[in-house]
Write an enzyme that holds these catalytic residues in place. Structure first.
Site, PDB file in Angstrom:
ATOM      1  N   GLU A 176       0.829  -1.211   0.000  1.00  0.00           N
ATOM      2  CA  GLU A 176       0.000   0.000   0.000  1.00  0.00           C
ATOM      3  C   GLU A 176       0.867   1.267   0.000  1.00  0.00           C
ATOM      4  O   GLU A 176       0.534   2.245  -0.651  1.00  0.00           O
ATOM      5  CB  GLU A 176      -0.963   0.007   1.197  1.00  0.00           C
ATOM      6  CG  GLU A 176      -2.105  -0.990   1.070  1.00  0.00           C
ATOM      7  CD  GLU A 176      -2.956  -0.785  -0.185  1.00  0.00           C
ATOM      8  OE1 GLU A 176      -3.086   0.353  -0.646  1.00  0.00           O
ATOM      9  OE2 GLU A 176      -3.456  -1.791  -0.720  1.00  0.00           O
ATOM     10  N   GLN A 196       0.467   6.688  -5.487  1.00  0.00           N
ATOM     11  CA  GLN A 196       0.929   7.501  -6.635  1.00  0.00           C
ATOM     12  C   GLN A 196       1.789   6.715  -7.619  1.00  0.00           C
ATOM     13  O   GLN A 196       2.469   7.315  -8.449  1.00  0.00           O
ATOM     14  CB  GLN A 196       1.786   8.705  -6.187  1.00  0.00           C
ATOM     15  CG  GLN A 196       1.347   9.337  -4.910  1.00  0.00           C
ATOM     16  CD  GLN A 196       0.547  10.581  -5.163  1.00  0.00           C
ATOM     17  OE1 GLN A 196       0.175  10.875  -6.291  1.00  0.00           O
ATOM     18  NE2 GLN A 196       0.255  11.315  -4.123  1.00  0.00           N
ATOM     19  N   THR A 197       1.804   5.398  -7.540  1.00  0.00           N
ATOM     20  CA  THR A 197       2.718   4.629  -8.385  1.00  0.00           C
ATOM     21  C   THR A 197       2.005   3.412  -8.964  1.00  0.00           C
ATOM     22  O   THR A 197       1.217   2.767  -8.266  1.00  0.00           O
ATOM     23  CB  THR A 197       3.933   4.169  -7.550  1.00  0.00           C
ATOM     24  OG1 THR A 197       4.452   5.303  -6.849  1.00  0.00           O
ATOM     25  CG2 THR A 197       5.028   3.600  -8.414  1.00  0.00           C
ATOM     26  N   LEU A 209      11.730   5.041  -6.963  1.00  0.00           N
ATOM     27  CA  LEU A 209      10.269   4.956  -6.798  1.00  0.00           C
ATOM     28  C   LEU A 209       9.640   6.331  -6.575  1.00  0.00           C
ATOM     29  O   LEU A 209       8.439   6.494  -6.736  1.00  0.00           O
ATOM     30  CB  LEU A 209       9.919   4.066  -5.596  1.00  0.00           C
ATOM     31  CG  LEU A 209       9.400   2.660  -5.847  1.00  0.00           C
ATOM     32  CD1 LEU A 209       8.903   2.045  -4.540  1.00  0.00           C
ATOM     33  CD2 LEU A 209       8.268   2.624  -6.848  1.00  0.00           C
ATOM     34  N   TYR A 228      -7.103   6.388   3.269  1.00  0.00           N
ATOM     35  CA  TYR A 228      -7.142   5.309   2.277  1.00  0.00           C
ATOM     36  C   TYR A 228      -6.278   4.122   2.727  1.00  0.00           C
ATOM     37  O   TYR A 228      -6.713   2.974   2.727  1.00  0.00           O
ATOM     38  CB  TYR A 228      -6.658   5.823   0.911  1.00  0.00           C
ATOM     39  CG  TYR A 228      -6.525   4.710  -0.092  1.00  0.00           C
ATOM     40  CD1 TYR A 228      -7.612   4.337  -0.870  1.00  0.00           C
ATOM     41  CD2 TYR A 228      -5.334   4.002  -0.239  1.00  0.00           C
ATOM     42  CE1 TYR A 228      -7.521   3.287  -1.769  1.00  0.00           C
ATOM     43  CE2 TYR A 228      -5.227   2.953  -1.127  1.00  0.00           C
ATOM     44  CZ  TYR A 228      -6.318   2.603  -1.895  1.00  0.00           C
ATOM     45  OH  TYR A 228      -6.215   1.566  -2.768  1.00  0.00           O
ATOM     46  N   ASP A 273      -9.770   5.953  -3.301  1.00  0.00           N
ATOM     47  CA  ASP A 273      -8.654   6.684  -3.923  1.00  0.00           C
ATOM     48  C   ASP A 273      -9.120   7.191  -5.288  1.00  0.00           C
ATOM     49  O   ASP A 273     -10.321   7.155  -5.588  1.00  0.00           O
ATOM     50  CB  ASP A 273      -7.421   5.781  -4.045  1.00  0.00           C
ATOM     51  CG  ASP A 273      -7.630   4.671  -5.068  1.00  0.00           C
ATOM     52  OD1 ASP A 273      -8.792   4.458  -5.490  1.00  0.00           O
ATOM     53  OD2 ASP A 273      -6.640   4.027  -5.458  1.00  0.00           O
ATOM     54  N   CYS A 324     -16.696  -0.195 -21.560  1.00  0.00           N
ATOM     55  CA  CYS A 324     -17.930  -0.413 -20.787  1.00  0.00           C
ATOM     56  C   CYS A 324     -18.728  -1.652 -21.215  1.00  0.00           C
ATOM     57  O   CYS A 324     -19.314  -2.315 -20.358  1.00  0.00           O
ATOM     58  CB  CYS A 324     -18.800   0.840 -20.843  1.00  0.00           C
ATOM     59  SG  CYS A 324     -17.963   2.259 -20.101  1.00  0.00           S
ATOM     60  N   CYS A 370     -17.834  -4.506 -19.009  1.00  0.00           N
ATOM     61  CA  CYS A 370     -17.692  -4.231 -17.576  1.00  0.00           C
ATOM     62  C   CYS A 370     -18.687  -5.068 -16.770  1.00  0.00           C
ATOM     63  O   CYS A 370     -19.869  -5.143 -17.117  1.00  0.00           O
ATOM     64  CB  CYS A 370     -17.925  -2.743 -17.317  1.00  0.00           C
ATOM     65  SG  CYS A 370     -17.935  -2.349 -15.558  1.00  0.00           S
TER      66      CYS A 370
HETATM   67 FE1  SF4 Z   1     -17.938   1.729 -17.818  1.00  0.00          FE
HETATM   68 FE2  SF4 Z   1     -18.075  -0.047 -15.859  1.00  0.00          FE
HETATM   69 FE3  SF4 Z   1     -16.783   2.228 -15.476  1.00  0.00          FE
HETATM   70 FE4  SF4 Z   1     -19.441   2.202 -15.686  1.00  0.00          FE
HETATM   71  S1  SF4 Z   1     -18.224   1.277 -14.066  1.00  0.00           S
HETATM   72  S2  SF4 Z   1     -18.048   3.634 -16.653  1.00  0.00           S
HETATM   73  S3  SF4 Z   1     -19.741   0.582 -17.190  1.00  0.00           S
HETATM   74  S4  SF4 Z   1     -16.189   0.614 -16.956  1.00  0.00           S
END
Ligand code: SF4
Length: 348
Positions: free
Chosen positions: A45, A50-51, A88, A126, A144, A206, A209
């Site tokens: 963590e 940032q990496t 790093l 976080y 984050d 998407c 997803c």
């Molecule tokens: Fe696309 Fe899934 Fe992100 Fe929604 S959560 S913007 S469907 S990648």
């Protein structure tokens, strides 16, 4: 504080199931996930702040080989810790991790709660949530930049956030509301994995997803417009640095141990650190010029040969031989620049 969309919350069990199912089938095999331990979680963590993962992997392997647990890290010298961290960036993380190990090694047992972890060096909200949820299975949500992006897209949240930290604060209640009591660490890691591998900046894929059915922006094709941030004002700065060799040794500046930034790290000295005027040094032979972005600054650094005497007498200036150069801790960009110039840099 934001109110969250009732539809997403109403279907949160289905959302959690879809996310976790995808994660368990697709999670990348990462060394801190194999035979996980509290120590591996903490180190990973810190390194991942940032990496990117691919940058961290070789550092994590070297670190675990030399410092396998809190005790080994606590007993190490700061110079050795910085040497293993070299390249790093954000060196405060290395010092904080070292101090954290020294604090944890003295305790009869490791801290257990978010509040206890927050008291240790370098642990923000976080990191504390990641540690207690992954290592102890406590229900604390991690928020984050990756998680902010997912949540803002799920909700089509058009707010203009000041920065990533304020977006994280505003979206935390939603993240907490979506967190399952069962396996919250896996849920947090699934959100991080989704943000790192699918719901990325730019054009996320998407249609593939796993949580598309719960997302307000993915199906309509405008996910990349979220989240929205206030435009940053970027300033420009120039820094003139000195390249001075004498008797085969190179002049470097080493910030004092108590310095706020870059303590005990070597860098090529600025004209001012060498006791010279920047405009005088800038008239000398240009060896290298590089521009980089640090926070809101665009910084152009030019390195010029200085064949004359160095007027400054400072304990922070050191003449370093080529043999010692490789062993000395240099900040990442300076290591690269020195190597480029010694190899006959592009602008030479
Ligand atoms: Fe696309 Fe899934 Fe992100 Fe929604 S959560 S913007 S469907 S990648």
């Amino acid at each position: 504080m934001k109110t969250h969309p009732t539809s997403l919350i109403t279907h949160k069990t289905d959302f959690q199931r879809a996310l976790l199912g995808w994660y368990r089938a697709n999670a990348r095999a990462l060394p801190w996930r194999e035979a996980p331990s509290l120590y591996k979680t903490v180190v990973s963590e810190f390194m991942l702040q940032q990496t990117q993962v691919k940058t961290v992997l070789p550092y994590f392997a070297r670190w675990l080989a030399e410092f396998p647990d809190f005790e080994a890290l606590a007993a190490a010298s700061e110079a050795r810790v910085l040497k293993l961290w070299e390249g790093l960036g954000y060196y405060a993380r290395a010092r904080n991790l070292h101090r954290l190990a020294q604090a944890v090694a003295k305790l009869p047992e490791a801290p257990r709660t978010v509040t206890d972890w927050r008291e240790l060096p370098g642990v923000g909200p976080y990191t504390a949530a990641a540690i207690v949820s992954i290592a102890f299975g406590d229900a604390a949500a991690c928020v984050d930049g990756n998680v902010v992006r997912i949540l803002a897209r799920l909700m089509a949240d058009g707010s203009k956030f000041r920065d990533s930290a304020s977006a994280a604060r505003e979206l935390s209640p939603l993240a907490e509301a979506l967190l399952p009591r069962e396996a919250p660490g896996d849920h947090n890691q699934a959100m991080m994995e989704l943000g790192a591998t699918l719901c990325t900046k730019g054009n996320p894929p998407c249609p593939v997803c796993p949580v598309r059915g719960f997302c307000a922006t993915g199906p309509r094709g405008d996910a990349k417009k979220f989240p929205r941030f206030d435009p940053k004002t970027t300033g420009r700065r120039t820094v003139v640095r000195v390249w001075c060799e004498r008797n085969g040794k190179l002049l470097l500046h080493r910030a004092a141990a108590g310095a706020r930034r870059l303590a005990e790290l070597h860098e090529l000295p600025t004209a001012e650190q060498a006791g010279l005027e920047a405009k005088t040094v800038a008239r000398g032979q240009l060896l290298l010029r590089r521009t980089r972005a640090i926070t809101r600054w665009q910084i152009t650094e030019s390195i010029h040969a200085w064949p004359k005497k160095i007027p400054a007498r400072s304990s922070e200036l050191a003449w370093v031989s080529p043999a010692k150069l490789e062993k000395a801790s240099l900040s990442g960009p300076h290591r690269r620049w020195v190597r480029e110039i010694l190899a006959g840099g592009k602008n030479r």
